[in-house]
Design a protein around this motif. Structure first.
Motif, PDB file in Angstrom:
ATOM      1  N   ASP A  78       0.705  -1.242  -0.103  1.00 38.61           N
ATOM      2  CA  ASP A  78       0.047   0.037   0.095  1.00 38.61           C
ATOM      3  C   ASP A  78       0.856   1.192   0.093  1.00 38.61           C
ATOM      4  OD1 ASP A  78      -2.302  -1.513  -0.062  1.00 38.61           O
ATOM      5  OD2 ASP A  78      -2.492  -1.347   2.219  1.00 38.61           O
ATOM      6  N   HIS A  79       1.982   1.420   0.516  1.00 38.78           N
ATOM      7  CA  HIS A  79       2.869   2.322   0.775  1.00 38.78           C
ATOM      8  C   HIS A  79       3.756   2.550  -0.512  1.00 38.78           C
ATOM      9  CE1 HIS A  79       5.654  -0.641   2.231  1.00 38.78           C
ATOM     10  NE2 HIS A  79       6.529   0.082   1.827  1.00 38.78           N
ATOM     11  N   VAL A  92       5.724  -3.192 -17.773  1.00 37.62           N
ATOM     12  CA  VAL A  92       4.770  -2.680 -16.580  1.00 37.62           C
ATOM     13  C   VAL A  92       5.031  -1.458 -15.961  1.00 37.62           C
ATOM     14  CG1 VAL A  92       3.420  -3.460 -14.471  1.00 37.62           C
ATOM     15  CG2 VAL A  92       4.117  -5.197 -16.205  1.00 37.62           C
ATOM     16  N   VAL A  93       4.136  -0.625 -15.728  1.00 40.63           N
ATOM     17  CA  VAL A  93       4.156   0.551 -15.063  1.00 40.63           C
ATOM     18  C   VAL A  93       2.991   0.662 -14.277  1.00 40.63           C
ATOM     19  CG1 VAL A  93       4.356   3.042 -14.941  1.00 40.63           C
ATOM     20  CG2 VAL A  93       5.278   1.846 -16.803  1.00 40.63           C
ATOM     21  N   TYR A  94       3.478   0.810 -12.782  1.00 46.11           N
ATOM     22  CA  TYR A  94       2.444   0.730 -11.665  1.00 46.11           C
ATOM     23  C   TYR A  94       2.485   2.188 -11.036  1.00 46.11           C
ATOM     24  CZ  TYR A  94       0.517   0.223  -7.005  1.00 46.11           C
ATOM     25  OH  TYR A  94      -0.282   0.497  -5.855  1.00 46.11           O
ATOM     26  N   LYS A  95       1.398   2.717 -10.660  1.00 49.85           N
ATOM     27  CA  LYS A  95       1.343   3.935 -10.094  1.00 49.85           C
ATOM     28  C   LYS A  95       0.111   3.986  -9.113  1.00 49.85           C
ATOM     29  CE  LYS A  95       3.654   6.992 -13.504  1.00 49.85           C
ATOM     30  NZ  LYS A  95       3.471   7.876 -14.311  1.00 49.85           N
ATOM     31  N   ARG A  96       0.281   4.534  -7.829  1.00 49.51           N
ATOM     32  CA  ARG A  96      -0.720   4.709  -6.930  1.00 49.51           C
ATOM     33  C   ARG A  96      -0.882   6.236  -6.523  1.00 49.51           C
ATOM     34  NH1 ARG A  96      -2.848   0.966  -2.331  1.00 49.51           N
ATOM     35  NH2 ARG A  96      -4.326   2.557  -1.413  1.00 49.51           N
ATOM     36  N   THR A  97      -2.049   6.577  -6.587  1.00 51.04           N
ATOM     37  CA  THR A  97      -2.071   8.391  -6.106  1.00 51.04           C
ATOM     38  C   THR A  97      -3.465   8.157  -5.270  1.00 51.04           C
ATOM     39  OG1 THR A  97      -1.365   8.861  -8.245  1.00 51.04           O
ATOM     40  CG2 THR A  97      -2.546  10.421  -7.169  1.00 51.04           C
ATOM     41  N   GLY A  98      -3.272   8.362  -3.809  1.00 49.86           N
ATOM     42  CA  GLY A  98      -4.421   7.938  -2.941  1.00 49.86           C
ATOM     43  C   GLY A  98      -5.104   6.855  -3.174  1.00 49.86           C
ATOM     44  N   ASN A  99      -6.335   6.831  -3.495  1.00 51.42           N
ATOM     45  CA  ASN A  99      -7.119   5.471  -3.808  1.00 51.42           C
ATOM     46  C   ASN A  99      -7.058   4.932  -4.868  1.00 51.42           C
ATOM     47  OD1 ASN A  99      -6.951   4.917  -0.830  1.00 51.42           O
ATOM     48  ND2 ASN A  99      -8.740   6.498  -0.745  1.00 51.42           N
ATOM     49  N   THR A 100      -6.336   5.498  -5.847  1.00 56.16           N
ATOM     50  CA  THR A 100      -6.409   5.216  -7.192  1.00 56.16           C
ATOM     51  C   THR A 100      -5.129   4.384  -7.763  1.00 56.16           C
ATOM     52  OG1 THR A 100      -7.917   7.252  -7.913  1.00 56.16           O
ATOM     53  CG2 THR A 100      -6.673   6.112  -9.798  1.00 56.16           C
ATOM     54  N   LEU A 101      -5.250   3.355  -8.455  1.00 58.59           N
ATOM     55  CA  LEU A 101      -4.375   2.340  -8.586  1.00 58.59           C
ATOM     56  C   LEU A 101      -4.367   2.250 -10.181  1.00 58.59           C
ATOM     57  CD1 LEU A 101      -5.032  -0.425  -6.290  1.00 58.59           C
ATOM     58  CD2 LEU A 101      -3.831   1.322  -5.662  1.00 58.59           C
ATOM     59  N   ILE A 161      -8.025   1.732 -11.362  1.00 60.10           N
ATOM     60  CA  ILE A 161      -8.972   1.338 -10.252  1.00 60.10           C
ATOM     61  C   ILE A 161      -9.083   2.269  -9.151  1.00 60.10           C
ATOM     62  CG2 ILE A 161      -9.539  -0.653  -8.293  1.00 60.10           C
ATOM     63  CD1 ILE A 161      -7.518  -2.479 -10.195  1.00 60.10           C
ATOM     64  N   ASP A 162     -10.299   2.834  -8.950  1.00 60.24           N
ATOM     65  CA  ASP A 162     -10.599   3.460  -7.655  1.00 60.24           C
ATOM     66  C   ASP A 162     -11.279   2.824  -6.773  1.00 60.24           C
ATOM     67  OD1 ASP A 162      -9.649   6.048  -8.932  1.00 60.24           O
ATOM     68  OD2 ASP A 162     -11.517   6.160 -10.292  1.00 60.24           O
ATOM     69  N   ILE A 163     -10.617   2.730  -5.727  1.00 57.67           N
ATOM     70  CA  ILE A 163     -11.079   2.051  -4.390  1.00 57.67           C
ATOM     71  C   ILE A 163     -11.350   2.818  -3.201  1.00 57.67           C
ATOM     72  CG2 ILE A 163      -8.781   1.437  -3.900  1.00 57.67           C
ATOM     73  CD1 ILE A 163     -10.065  -1.314  -2.801  1.00 57.67           C
ATOM     74  N   GLU A 164     -12.376   2.533  -2.357  1.00 62.16           N
ATOM     75  CA  GLU A 164     -12.504   3.221  -1.091  1.00 62.16           C
ATOM     76  C   GLU A 164     -12.461   1.968  -0.120  1.00 62.16           C
ATOM     77  OE1 GLU A 164     -16.455   4.629   1.057  1.00 62.16           O
ATOM     78  OE2 GLU A 164     -16.075   5.811  -0.917  1.00 62.16           O
ATOM     79  N   PRO A 165     -11.068   2.009   0.560  1.00 59.84           N
ATOM     80  CA  PRO A 165     -10.795   1.022   1.514  1.00 59.84           C
ATOM     81  C   PRO A 165     -11.828   1.159   2.873  1.00 59.84           C
ATOM     82  CG  PRO A 165      -8.747   2.074   0.781  1.00 59.84           C
ATOM     83  CD  PRO A 165      -9.919   3.024   0.304  1.00 59.84           C
ATOM     84  N   LEU A 166     -11.983   0.141   3.358  1.00 59.99           N
ATOM     85  CA  LEU A 166     -12.839   0.231   4.671  1.00 59.99           C
ATOM     86  C   LEU A 166     -12.178   0.964   5.771  1.00 59.99           C
ATOM     87  CD1 LEU A 166     -14.370  -3.458   4.615  1.00 59.99           C
ATOM     88  CD2 LEU A 166     -15.470  -1.373   4.351  1.00 59.99           C
ATOM     89  N   GLY A 167     -10.891   0.730   6.041  1.00 62.52           N
ATOM     90  CA  GLY A 167     -10.267   1.535   7.208  1.00 62.52           C
ATOM     91  C   GLY A 167     -10.572   0.788   8.315  1.00 62.52           C
ATOM     92  N   TYR A 168     -10.196  -0.447   8.570  1.00 64.10           N
ATOM     93  CA  TYR A 168     -10.503  -0.966   9.752  1.00 64.10           C
ATOM     94  C   TYR A 168      -8.921  -1.464  10.312  1.00 64.10           C
ATOM     95  CZ  TYR A 168      -9.616  -5.267   6.889  1.00 64.10           C
ATOM     96  OH  TYR A 168      -9.056  -6.154   6.342  1.00 64.10           O
TER      97      TYR A 168
END
Length: 170
Positions: A78-79, A92-101, A161-168
């Motif tokens: 995640d980090h 392959v190129v991977y990027k994460r910006t906030g909750n967008t993968l 992918i836009d995801i909204e994690p549960l945060g638990y």
């Protein structure tokens, strides 16, 4: 093994441990052969296995050419904000910006893409493939969800992918 059960925040750690163990002046990136010889000699399989761990375990790339598809099941922590893999036939190129993968795959040959991505438990807000919405399935798993969809044959594909994690916390 860690990647296959969705422990994306732990999957890279064995690779990091191995890299720290063998990346020094004496080992020079390879496991020493254990014998009674008076000189160093090295096995080559560990380097190949290490590369396989990165390609399949972290980037989640498995090629099934006879069946006409490549499977994508990444396990990025995640980090990690980004990562890149450059092989002769695949990039392959991977990027994460906030909750967008974002995961961009480029192949030399036309192949269908089968996505099976273990993501943090949460709600998928949107999935795009080459900037168009695509139908997908979500299945619950222990501590995560499995996002899956298949595409037609292509030489490149951009997954967003836009995801909204549960945060638990457990």
């Amino acid at each position: 093994g860690l990647a296959s059960i969705g422990l994306r925040n732990e999957a890279y750690k064995p690779m990091k441990y191995i890299a720290e163990l063998v990346m020094n002046e004496k080992q020079r990136g390879s496991w020493p052969e254990i014998s009674t010889e008076r000189f160093n000699s090295y096995f080559s399989p560990p380097a190949g296995v290490y590369i396989q761990m990165a390609v399949e375990g972290i980037f989640g790339l498995k090629v099934h050419k006879p069946d006409g598809y490549v499977s994508v099941s990444p396990s990025f922590p995640d980090h990690w904000p980004d990562a890149e893999l450059c092989l002769h036939e695949y990039n392959v190129v991977y990027k994460r910006t906030g909750n967008t993968l974002e995961y961009f795959l480029k192949c030399r040959e036309k192949l269908a893409i089968h996505v099976r991505w273990l993501l943090p438990a949460g709600r998928i807000k949107q999935v795009l493939f080459n900037n168009s919405e695509i139908k997908f399935k979500v299945e619950p798993r222990v501590g995560c969800i499995l996002l899956s969809f298949d595409t037609e044959e292509c030489t490149s594909g951009r997954i967003q992918i836009d995801i909204e994690p549960l945060g638990y916390n457990v």
